[in-house]
Design a protein around this motif. Sequence first.
Motif, PDB file in Angstrom:
ATOM      1  N   THR A 234     -55.115 -36.482 -38.013  1.00  9.06           N
ATOM      2  CA  THR A 234     -55.062 -37.875 -37.264  1.00  9.06           C
ATOM      3  C   THR A 234     -53.641 -38.712 -37.330  1.00  9.06           C
ATOM      4  N   GLY A 235     -52.693 -37.942 -38.409  1.00 10.24           N
ATOM      5  CA  GLY A 235     -51.407 -38.603 -38.527  1.00 10.24           C
ATOM      6  C   GLY A 235     -51.597 -39.941 -39.399  1.00 10.24           C
ATOM      7  N   THR A 236     -52.418 -40.076 -40.392  1.00  7.90           N
ATOM      8  CA  THR A 236     -52.707 -41.341 -41.254  1.00  7.90           C
ATOM      9  C   THR A 236     -52.072 -41.123 -42.643  1.00  7.90           C
ATOM     10  N   PRO A 237     -51.069 -42.125 -43.063  1.00  2.68           N
ATOM     11  CA  PRO A 237     -50.742 -42.201 -44.334  1.00  2.68           C
ATOM     12  C   PRO A 237     -52.085 -42.275 -45.264  1.00  2.68           C
ATOM     13  N   VAL A 238     -52.125 -41.615 -45.993  1.00  2.86           N
ATOM     14  CA  VAL A 238     -53.369 -41.575 -47.172  1.00  2.86           C
ATOM     15  C   VAL A 238     -52.789 -41.698 -48.511  1.00  2.86           C
ATOM     16  N   ASN A 239     -53.579 -42.150 -49.388  1.00  3.93           N
ATOM     17  CA  ASN A 239     -53.231 -42.230 -50.901  1.00  3.93           C
ATOM     18  C   ASN A 239     -54.354 -41.613 -51.801  1.00  3.93           C
ATOM     19  N   ILE A 240     -54.181 -40.464 -52.417  1.00  7.21           N
ATOM     20  CA  ILE A 240     -55.230 -39.937 -53.144  1.00  7.21           C
ATOM     21  C   ILE A 240     -55.383 -40.737 -54.683  1.00  7.21           C
ATOM     22  N   VAL A 241     -56.105 -41.787 -54.697  1.00 10.64           N
ATOM     23  CA  VAL A 241     -56.257 -42.679 -55.932  1.00 10.64           C
ATOM     24  C   VAL A 241     -56.513 -41.729 -57.090  1.00 10.64           C
ATOM     25  N   HIS A 242     -56.362 -42.324 -58.147  1.00  9.78           N
ATOM     26  CA  HIS A 242     -56.664 -41.983 -59.737  1.00  9.78           C
ATOM     27  C   HIS A 242     -56.838 -40.457 -59.752  1.00  9.78           C
ATOM     28  N   ARG A 256     -48.318 -31.398 -48.073  1.00 11.41           N
ATOM     29  CA  ARG A 256     -46.998 -32.140 -47.794  1.00 11.41           C
ATOM     30  C   ARG A 256     -45.845 -31.162 -47.130  1.00 11.41           C
ATOM     31  N   LEU A 257     -46.179 -29.765 -47.331  1.00  9.61           N
ATOM     32  CA  LEU A 257     -45.389 -29.036 -46.504  1.00  9.61           C
ATOM     33  C   LEU A 257     -45.432 -28.805 -45.297  1.00  9.61           C
ATOM     34  N   SER A 258     -46.602 -29.281 -44.890  1.00 11.37           N
ATOM     35  CA  SER A 258     -46.787 -29.063 -43.345  1.00 11.37           C
ATOM     36  C   SER A 258     -45.629 -30.066 -42.365  1.00 11.37           C
ATOM     37  N   PRO A 259     -45.291 -29.597 -41.431  1.00 12.93           N
ATOM     38  CA  PRO A 259     -44.277 -30.128 -40.644  1.00 12.93           C
ATOM     39  C   PRO A 259     -45.005 -31.244 -40.176  1.00 12.93           C
ATOM     40  N   ASP A 260     -46.237 -31.325 -39.743  1.00 13.84           N
ATOM     41  CA  ASP A 260     -46.900 -32.670 -39.154  1.00 13.84           C
ATOM     42  C   ASP A 260     -47.584 -33.578 -40.233  1.00 13.84           C
ATOM     43  N   ALA A 261     -47.193 -33.465 -41.427  1.00 14.53           N
ATOM     44  CA  ALA A 261     -47.833 -34.191 -42.628  1.00 14.53           C
ATOM     45  C   ALA A 261     -47.495 -35.648 -42.401  1.00 14.53           C
ATOM     46  N   PRO A 262     -48.148 -36.419 -42.546  1.00  7.10           N
ATOM     47  CA  PRO A 262     -48.034 -37.941 -42.557  1.00  7.10           C
ATOM     48  C   PRO A 262     -47.872 -38.124 -44.143  1.00  7.10           C
ATOM     49  N   PRO A 263     -47.358 -39.487 -44.479  1.00  2.48           N
ATOM     50  CA  PRO A 263     -47.056 -39.813 -45.798  1.00  2.48           C
ATOM     51  C   PRO A 263     -48.326 -39.603 -46.635  1.00  2.48           C
ATOM     52  N   MET A 264     -48.362 -38.883 -47.792  1.00  5.52           N
ATOM     53  CA  MET A 264     -49.305 -38.467 -48.633  1.00  5.52           C
ATOM     54  C   MET A 264     -49.047 -39.225 -49.869  1.00  5.52           C
ATOM     55  N   TYR A 265     -49.707 -40.012 -50.414  1.00  2.64           N
ATOM     56  CA  TYR A 265     -49.211 -40.715 -51.890  1.00  2.64           C
ATOM     57  C   TYR A 265     -50.226 -40.131 -52.703  1.00  2.64           C
ATOM     58  N   VAL A 266     -49.714 -40.214 -54.022  1.00  2.52           N
ATOM     59  CA  VAL A 266     -50.517 -39.801 -55.111  1.00  2.52           C
ATOM     60  C   VAL A 266     -50.387 -40.919 -56.285  1.00  2.52           C
TER      61      VAL A 266
END
Length: 456
Positions: A234-242, A256-266
């Motif tokens: 979906t191209g959505t920035p996500v945050n994996i909380v806690h 995160r290695l995917s060329p299509d990866a949106p921002p993925m925060y931890v």
Amino acid sequence: MELDLVLTNTQIMLPSKGLTPGQIGIHDGRIAAIAEPGLALRAKETIDCQGLWTLPGVIDPHVHFGFGSPETDFQTESRFAALGGTTTVLSFHRSADIRESFEPVRERAERQSCIDFGFHFGITSHLHVETLQEISRRFGVPSYKLYMMYKGAAGLSKGFTDIDDGLLFAALRETAKIPGAVLGVHCENVEVIPLLRDPLRAAGRDDLKAWNEQSPDFLEAENVHRVCYFATKTGTPVNIVHLSSREALNEVRRHRLSPDAPPMYVETCPHYLFLNDESPAGTYAKVNPPVRGQADVEAMWEGVLDGSVTTIGSDHVPRKRATKDKDIWAASNGFPGTGMILPILLHEGYHKRRVPLETLVKVASENSARIYGMPGKGSVEIGKDADLVIVDPELEKTVDPATLESNSDYSPYEGMTLKGWPVRTLVRGRTVALDGRITEEASRSPGGRFLRRLHP
């Protein structure tokens, strides 16, 4: 220009420079000057910091104010936050219809909080997804949380009927349409948990390690994979909380290695950096996801050091000790912690593990300001809000819940002696906490502001 306040004789944590001797001039709540030692600055008030550190105030992006005493939590918990050097929090708000419930909560928070605050919205129904753009723009809130652990029977017990993978995908798709928005997700596969939990209970287990065993790392990692996979689609920035485990963190690294990866925060939490499943805190340390084994504690520190962990949030829940004084299965989940972020990072990170102070400030302040749309916060720079914490890195104190101002009357860290504590906390240039106490002025006139992070 005459400044309102000068902090002199201090070591300032400056972006890309580290601790630097100097002084800070404050005018109208903002940093107006950063000067070398000895330069004459005219000000109404000057504070000699006696060589101590000045750091940006901690931003805690994960608190649950309202889960202790809903009518007074923003008063008590903002004080606890300030005592520990936390100057901004983002709290979770959820209800059946946020359009109807939000304003009274925001207004109460503005009356009570002595620190600045914003909100995330809890997404628990398709109504929330359908109204997401409306409530985001109307209330200035561009961050949300979806609770994978409230699927099925676990959700029904709390009145949630819509939580499934379809709601996750719909929420991701809608979040992607909102500029700067990010979807946080609680990742635990709650459908498998009963299969592992029931035999442990039947065997009479009543220990913290059993709580880890009933929701192991691979159930967290499996959900993390699903969220990151859908987010990429979906191209959505996500945050994996806690996030709590090496296996789950490795899933984020892989996606995160995917060329299509949106921002993925931890985001991880101070307890995942400091407590393990053999902690003598017992039920006081019961939380979701569980505190893990020491190998996962080490993995979280590796993530902080290599940048895979983006932020630190406390997951603060200010309930009473009585809700914990039960067996591991009946005790409530979560515990207070917002004012403990900085002391734990200094004690365990800086002193014990020699983690660079710059790294700790990034995960405790800078990154949250950037990710969550708070450009005036997070670092000591001219023009930014004077949210500052004066730290004595050598000060040792023993954690005593009676001194923490929280509605909660216990701490999983109680009795522990930590090295490195704030001695003064300033919110927009105003001292709200000094030497372990909330100032009379902040008690009388709290002064915290609501942070609108998305504009119509």
